[in-house]
Enzyme design. Structure first.
Site, mmCIF file in Angstrom:
data_model
loop_
_atom_site.group_PDB
_atom_site.id
_atom_site.type_symbol
_atom_site.label_atom_id
_atom_site.label_comp_id
_atom_site.label_asym_id
_atom_site.label_seq_id
_atom_site.Cartn_x
_atom_site.Cartn_y
_atom_site.Cartn_z
ATOM 1 N N HIS A 42 5.519 -9.327 10.118
ATOM 2 C CA HIS A 42 4.135 -8.916 9.393
ATOM 3 C C HIS A 42 4.456 -8.373 7.855
ATOM 4 O O HIS A 42 5.571 -7.837 7.756
ATOM 5 C CB HIS A 42 3.598 -7.917 10.254
ATOM 6 N N GLU A 94 0.154 -2.096 6.318
ATOM 7 C CA GLU A 94 1.559 -1.796 7.179
ATOM 8 C C GLU A 94 1.696 -0.307 7.171
ATOM 9 O O GLU A 94 1.644 0.173 6.277
ATOM 10 C CB GLU A 94 2.897 -2.610 6.798
ATOM 11 N N HIS A 133 7.400 -5.159 10.840
ATOM 12 C CA HIS A 133 7.414 -5.654 9.475
ATOM 13 C C HIS A 133 8.607 -5.576 8.680
ATOM 14 O O HIS A 133 8.682 -6.382 7.829
ATOM 15 C CB HIS A 133 6.468 -4.739 8.992
#
Length: 243
Positions: A162, A14, A66
């Site tokens: 995510h 990420e 995220h």
């Protein structure tokens, strides 16, 4: 003979954000790395996971994907603190990544910032891109991680946002499905099942031919009623249904 263990590692990252055009990493940094280990096609309990303080503001677009904030990362290690452990975990393994160019670009950029003349990731590991694999297997279809999980009936209920480790776990399962020979086994089984059915059907047909067929003829009363019905149809419709 000594058994050779085949080690593969499934990686996801990420970041603070990304540019719409390559190079993606310009102006952005990695904030999370998640890696799952596969040995001889078995997902092990061994994994690598770390959050990283990017020392840079996370973009709003990336946060929406995220959910990782700068406040959460404030006391996390920086990349220079974790790179040795990271490289030791992936070395001598095949690296499995979905849309590999994206993650590899970020990782190489982070390594270059260390000013240690470290080799690029693709020179440390063989890299396999599951996005390219999926496009070859399913041309013209959606091949995002979510789409592939849905195609292989992999549960994604926990994937509200995510996350590098969770996405690596899902990708590991997807990769095993895409590279398994189980589908051919199922097809062979179905073929065998169909052959058995056809053999039984052929046996029953032969058996019925050997038997004397029972012929049932209409009675005089039934023939009389049939003629009356035909006459009624002719009078109603103006033509003979059967001559």
């Amino acid at each position: 003979m000594k058994k050779i263990n085949i080690r593969q590692v499934v990686l996801d990252t990420e970041t603070t954000g990304m540019n719409l055009s390559y190079p993606y990493y310009i102006g952005h940094r990695i904030i999370e790395i998640g890696i799952i280990e596969i040995i001889n096609r078995n997902i092990t309990k061994n994994y690598f996971h770390t959050y990283i303080n990017p020392q840079k503001i996370i973009s709003k677009e990336a946060f929406n994907i995220h959910g990782i904030s700068n406040k959460f990362l404030y006391k996390k290690p920086i990349f220079s603190d974790i790179f040795n452990n990271f490289l030791n975990f992936i070395k001598d393994s095949e690296l499995i990544i979905h849309n590999a160019q994206f993650d590899i670009s970020f990782l190489n950029y982070e390594l270059s910032l260390l000013k240690k003349k470290l080799p690029k990731i693709e020179n440390i590991c063989k890299v396999r891109d599951t996005l390219k694999m999926a496009r070859n297997l399913f041309p013209g279809k959606r091949n995002s991680l979510n789409s592939l999980c849905s195609r292989f009936n992999i549960n994604i209920n926990k994937r509200n946002l995510h996350g590098a480790l969770l996405d690596a776990k899902l990708l590991a399962k997807v990769f095993l499905f895409m590279t398994t020979k189980q589908n051919s086994f199922k097809l062979d089984f179905l073929k065998e099942k169909n052959n058995n059915f056809n053999n039984k059907l052929e046996f029953l047909c032969k058996k019925s031919i050997k038997k004397k067929l029972l012929i049932v003829k209409a009675s005089k009363e039934e023939l009389k009623l049939h003629k009356l019905k035909l006459k009624l149809i002719k009078n109603t419709c103006g033509f003979n249904l059967w001559k």
